[in-house]
Design a protein around this motif. Sequence first.
Motif, PDB file in Angstrom:
ATOM      1  N   ARG A 126       0.840  -1.204   0.000  1.00  0.00           N
ATOM      2  CA  ARG A 126       0.000   0.000   0.000  1.00  0.00           C
ATOM      3  C   ARG A 126       0.868   1.245   0.000  1.00  0.00           C
ATOM      4  NH1 ARG A 126      -3.329  -3.231   3.612  1.00  0.00           N
ATOM      5  NH2 ARG A 126      -2.242  -2.382   5.404  1.00  0.00           N
ATOM      6  N   ALA A 127       1.998   1.178   0.721  1.00  0.00           N
ATOM      7  CA  ALA A 127       2.907   2.326   0.718  1.00  0.00           C
ATOM      8  C   ALA A 127       3.460   2.549  -0.691  1.00  0.00           C
ATOM      9  CB  ALA A 127       4.047   2.097   1.712  1.00  0.00           C
TER      10      ALA A 127
ATOM     11  N   LYS B 241       2.060   1.723  -3.546  1.00  0.00           N
ATOM     12  CA  LYS B 241       1.007   2.242  -4.422  1.00  0.00           C
ATOM     13  C   LYS B 241       0.695   3.696  -4.103  1.00  0.00           C
ATOM     14  CE  LYS B 241      -1.499  -1.684  -3.919  1.00  0.00           C
ATOM     15  NZ  LYS B 241      -2.719  -2.491  -3.893  1.00  0.00           N
ATOM     16  N   SER B 242       0.781   4.062  -2.826  1.00  0.00           N
ATOM     17  CA  SER B 242       0.491   5.450  -2.486  1.00  0.00           C
ATOM     18  C   SER B 242       1.534   6.377  -3.103  1.00  0.00           C
ATOM     19  CB  SER B 242       0.440   5.636  -0.965  1.00  0.00           C
ATOM     20  OG  SER B 242       1.737   5.630  -0.399  1.00  0.00           O
TER      21      SER B 242
ATOM     22  N   ARG C 161       3.012   5.786  -5.948  1.00  0.00           N
ATOM     23  CA  ARG C 161       2.629   5.870  -7.351  1.00  0.00           C
ATOM     24  C   ARG C 161       1.478   6.865  -7.544  1.00  0.00           C
ATOM     25  NH1 ARG C 161      -0.436   0.711  -9.338  1.00  0.00           N
ATOM     26  NH2 ARG C 161      -2.033   1.657  -8.055  1.00  0.00           N
ATOM     27  N   GLU C 162       0.503   6.803  -6.635  1.00  0.00           N
ATOM     28  CA  GLU C 162      -0.692   7.618  -6.800  1.00  0.00           C
ATOM     29  C   GLU C 162      -0.404   9.096  -6.584  1.00  0.00           C
ATOM     30  OE1 GLU C 162      -4.065   6.419  -7.534  1.00  0.00           O
ATOM     31  OE2 GLU C 162      -2.701   4.884  -8.247  1.00  0.00           O
ATOM     32  N   ASN C 163       0.309   9.413  -5.536  1.00  0.00           N
ATOM     33  CA  ASN C 163       0.599  10.821  -5.251  1.00  0.00           C
ATOM     34  C   ASN C 163       1.737  10.925  -4.240  1.00  0.00           C
ATOM     35  OD1 ASN C 163       0.513  13.589  -4.458  1.00  0.00           O
ATOM     36  ND2 ASN C 163      -1.571  13.673  -5.231  1.00  0.00           N
TER      37      ASN C 163
ATOM     38  N   ILE D 289       3.463  13.446  -3.078  1.00  0.00           N
ATOM     39  CA  ILE D 289       3.400  14.497  -2.063  1.00  0.00           C
ATOM     40  C   ILE D 289       2.456  14.085  -0.938  1.00  0.00           C
ATOM     41  CG2 ILE D 289       2.659  16.872  -1.657  1.00  0.00           C
ATOM     42  CD1 ILE D 289       3.627  17.458  -4.545  1.00  0.00           C
ATOM     43  N   ALA D 290       1.301  13.517  -1.320  1.00  0.00           N
ATOM     44  CA  ALA D 290       0.353  13.086  -0.298  1.00  0.00           C
ATOM     45  C   ALA D 290       0.918  11.918   0.504  1.00  0.00           C
ATOM     46  CB  ALA D 290      -0.975  12.693  -0.937  1.00  0.00           C
ATOM     47  N   ALA D 291       1.603  10.986  -0.182  1.00  0.00           N
ATOM     48  CA  ALA D 291       2.167   9.838   0.528  1.00  0.00           C
ATOM     49  C   ALA D 291       3.148  10.305   1.596  1.00  0.00           C
ATOM     50  CB  ALA D 291       2.857   8.897  -0.461  1.00  0.00           C
ATOM     51  N   GLN D 292       3.999  11.256   1.220  1.00  0.00           N
ATOM     52  CA  GLN D 292       4.976  11.756   2.188  1.00  0.00           C
ATOM     53  C   GLN D 292       4.278  12.490   3.329  1.00  0.00           C
ATOM     54  OE1 GLN D 292       7.958  14.476   0.686  1.00  0.00           O
ATOM     55  NE2 GLN D 292       9.502  13.525   1.983  1.00  0.00           N
TER      56      GLN D 292
ATOM     57  N   LEU E  47       9.548   8.230   1.525  1.00  0.00           N
ATOM     58  CA  LEU E  47       9.560   7.955   0.088  1.00  0.00           C
ATOM     59  C   LEU E  47      10.819   7.216  -0.342  1.00  0.00           C
ATOM     60  CD1 LEU E  47       8.346  11.371  -1.386  1.00  0.00           C
ATOM     61  CD2 LEU E  47       6.995   9.345  -0.905  1.00  0.00           C
TER      62      LEU E  47
ATOM     63  N   HIS F 266      11.162   3.511   0.747  1.00  0.00           N
ATOM     64  CA  HIS F 266      10.262   2.578   0.079  1.00  0.00           C
ATOM     65  C   HIS F 266      10.597   2.409  -1.394  1.00  0.00           C
ATOM     66  CE1 HIS F 266       7.983   2.980   3.801  1.00  0.00           C
ATOM     67  NE2 HIS F 266       7.538   1.776   3.505  1.00  0.00           N
TER      68      HIS F 266
ATOM     69  N   ASP G 111       7.652  13.723   5.912  1.00  0.00           N
ATOM     70  CA  ASP G 111       7.159  12.515   6.570  1.00  0.00           C
ATOM     71  C   ASP G 111       7.538  12.493   8.043  1.00  0.00           C
ATOM     72  OD1 ASP G 111       9.638  12.246   5.050  1.00  0.00           O
ATOM     73  OD2 ASP G 111       9.796  10.256   5.932  1.00  0.00           O
TER      74      ASP G 111
ATOM     75  N   PHE H 228      -5.056  18.762   1.547  1.00  0.00           N
ATOM     76  CA  PHE H 228      -4.602  19.587   0.431  1.00  0.00           C
ATOM     77  C   PHE H 228      -5.751  20.363  -0.195  1.00  0.00           C
ATOM     78  CE2 PHE H 228      -1.627  16.157   0.913  1.00  0.00           C
ATOM     79  CZ  PHE H 228      -0.403  16.790   0.811  1.00  0.00           C
TER      80      PHE H 228
ATOM     81  N   ARG I  17      -5.810  15.422  -2.933  1.00  0.00           N
ATOM     82  CA  ARG I  17      -4.738  14.515  -3.348  1.00  0.00           C
ATOM     83  C   ARG I  17      -4.954  13.145  -2.731  1.00  0.00           C
ATOM     84  NH1 ARG I  17       0.086  16.724  -5.383  1.00  0.00           N
ATOM     85  NH2 ARG I  17       0.204  18.989  -5.292  1.00  0.00           N
TER      86      ARG I  17
ATOM     87  N   PHE J 224      -5.356   8.976  -2.905  1.00  0.00           N
ATOM     88  CA  PHE J 224      -4.788   7.911  -3.724  1.00  0.00           C
ATOM     89  C   PHE J 224      -5.973   7.313  -4.468  1.00  0.00           C
ATOM     90  CE2 PHE J 224      -2.333   7.837   0.371  1.00  0.00           C
ATOM     91  CZ  PHE J 224      -1.340   8.685  -0.092  1.00  0.00           C
TER      92      PHE J 224
ATOM     93  N   MET K 170      -6.768   3.646  -5.243  1.00  0.00           N
ATOM     94  CA  MET K 170      -6.803   2.725  -4.100  1.00  0.00           C
ATOM     95  C   MET K 170      -8.164   2.847  -3.416  1.00  0.00           C
ATOM     96  SD  MET K 170      -2.966   3.567  -2.732  1.00  0.00           S
ATOM     97  CE  MET K 170      -2.810   2.347  -1.441  1.00  0.00           C
TER      98      MET K 170
ATOM     99  N   VAL L  10      -2.798   3.603   4.582  1.00  0.00           N
ATOM    100  CA  VAL L  10      -1.485   4.162   4.240  1.00  0.00           C
ATOM    101  C   VAL L  10      -0.987   5.059   5.380  1.00  0.00           C
ATOM    102  CG1 VAL L  10      -0.295   5.788   2.710  1.00  0.00           C
ATOM    103  CG2 VAL L  10      -1.735   4.010   1.735  1.00  0.00           C
TER     104      VAL L  10
ATOM    105  N   HIS M 113       0.707   3.199   8.109  1.00  0.00           N
ATOM    106  CA  HIS M 113       1.876   2.387   7.755  1.00  0.00           C
ATOM    107  C   HIS M 113       3.122   2.747   8.552  1.00  0.00           C
ATOM    108  CE1 HIS M 113       4.640   0.016   5.369  1.00  0.00           C
ATOM    109  NE2 HIS M 113       5.365   1.091   5.152  1.00  0.00           N
TER     110      HIS M 113
ATOM    111  N   ARG N  36      -8.061  10.559   6.550  1.00  0.00           N
ATOM    112  CA  ARG N  36      -6.725  10.039   6.287  1.00  0.00           C
ATOM    113  C   ARG N  36      -5.682  10.791   7.113  1.00  0.00           C
ATOM    114  NH1 ARG N  36      -4.340  10.657   0.269  1.00  0.00           N
ATOM    115  NH2 ARG N  36      -4.270  12.803   0.976  1.00  0.00           N
TER     116      ARG N  36
END
Lengths: 364, 255
Positions: free
Chosen positions: A204-205, A207-208, A210-212, A214-217, A223, A226, B72, B83, B87, B89, B92, B100, B103, B163
């Motif tokens: 999931r990390a 894919k997140s 891949r998806e975005n 900035i949002a994942a971080q 980043l 992973h 992070d 945002f 933003r 995912f 998903m 996420v 995690h 989220r």
Amino acid sequence: MQLSRYWKRDIVILLVAAFVVAWANGDLEGLLGIPGWQSYTVRIINMCAINTVLALSLNLVNGFTGQFSLGHAGFMALGAYTTALLTMSAAAKDRVFFMTPLVEPLRKLTLPFLPSLILAGLVAGVFSLVVGVPALRLRGDYLGIATLGFAEIIRLVIQNARSVTNGALGLKGIPPVVNLWWTLGAAVLCYLMLKNLISSSYGRAFKSIRENEIAAQAMGIDLFKHKLLAFFISSFWAGVGGGLLASLLTTIDPVQFKFPLTFQVLLMVVLGGMGSLSGSVISATIVTYLMEFLRVVEETHYLGSITIPGVPGLRMVIFSLTLVLVVVWYPKGLMGDRELSAEGLKQLLARFRKAIRLKGESSS
Amino acid sequence: MILEVREMRMQFGGLLAVDRLNLALKQGELVGLIGPNGAGKTTVFNVITGVYAPTRGTITLEGKDITGMRPDLITRMGIARTFQNIRLFSRMSVIENVLVSLHWRLRSGVFDAILQTRKYRDEEAEMRAKAMDLLARVNLDSVADLPAGSLPYGSQRRLEICRALATEPKVLLLDEPAAGMNPAESIELMKFIQKIRDEFGLTILLIEHQMRVVMGISERIVVLDHGVVIAEGTPREVSRNPRVIEAYLGVEQHA
């Protein structure tokens, strides 16, 4: 209860793989009555399995983590050379290295196939970290260019480090240890490992990212860590795939690992669907099979008095056209980012039946 | 003071986006950050969350200096955000979006995940339960398995907040959560924000473009224009401040 459902599909996959091995190893020649077919079929299945490993591993980085890497051929080369140098006997090495002798500890060192293969994966993995630490700071096309460059550097180093790799002469007489158990075993193991990884929190990390990114971080995902992890696992399997290929072909040289090899694997990933494991398995099998099947178009044909000359390389033209058509009609590949499942097949069948029924009603 | 920004300046080449910004949030406060387009509101968020390192000044969270830390790591310290342009995912599922955020607390290693060890499976079950609980609290539990991108706009906004909550923040930064909503929806969202503030014991900094929306719920409003604070105070004080009216409506030209 949930666990048993979770493993059910895996057991089916294992059974299918075991069946293929048994079938191909069995007396196919007698069954079909065509002499010479057995070894040819077995070889194609071997290639299908190896290409499955390569496509699955490239998909982890390109499809699931969304990092456009083009360095697969380089890591395959590392794996292939590691396996070759570790499994060849001292006598075989002496025969091959007649221009420049092989450096000492390697000359006498011979290991069994399994540890050699694992070491091949690890060597490729460690190098991927060396490449990844600078390259994974780049994004998009820049990452693609950088990894392509690194792969080419690896290849050129192999080509010139004659006392270790025998340079442009390549290596011959690699023990042909590989059989269907090895290749299909690796393919199944790779599939199961990636499937578990992808469906886990780590997946999931990925894919997140891949998806975005900035949002994942912003959600606390490291980043770099992973991306590097995905890159390492991907390269590990590229190395294993390269090792299997070396043992299957029994001869390797640096020219084999030029970037068209990466593109061939990338083709499988894109055709199957970026972000679909079953898509990669299906398309690796189809592409490998077609590569062989299409040899027909490169042969000279005689139709009575007309002679159609064979055109070498026409297969590749057909493949390019296929890729163009797939991109036009199925921009997401065969599977998109979905997976093949019993449930999905049922739905597809139901839709198919419905379509037939509707057609029947409209015609009556 | 839970979050403190001192003398912050953010300069992009020749553009001074934010200058001499001082901002202090008390535990449990809900502060509105308003200002016209291009006033530098989102830049303030990006500096606080580590997307940009400020040219000058410091940011402290509970007395600890977090200036220029990686985004992070700042999230892990306890600042979460949403945002302005959603933003999510989007490919998903809704629950995966929330998972996420959980995690970074995962204790199992990669090998536990690959081998699906008991340890990992227990943790995964725990995470799912927690995510479902959070989704239930924002009324999204019924759509947990749908792709996030397929949700209606208002639900996507709520999911973004959910989220962010999943990272267990102390301070929540909301960047124009009511953007693109009609007045009735905006008011409903503001009530929702107040509710989660109380339920989760959060401190909230809220960016809003329209003044009306934040008036009702903020205890304190900071008005930014051209990168500098032009007014600060209770909603009532701010809305009467001539400099604020000028910034929003422009100054009358006398012949």
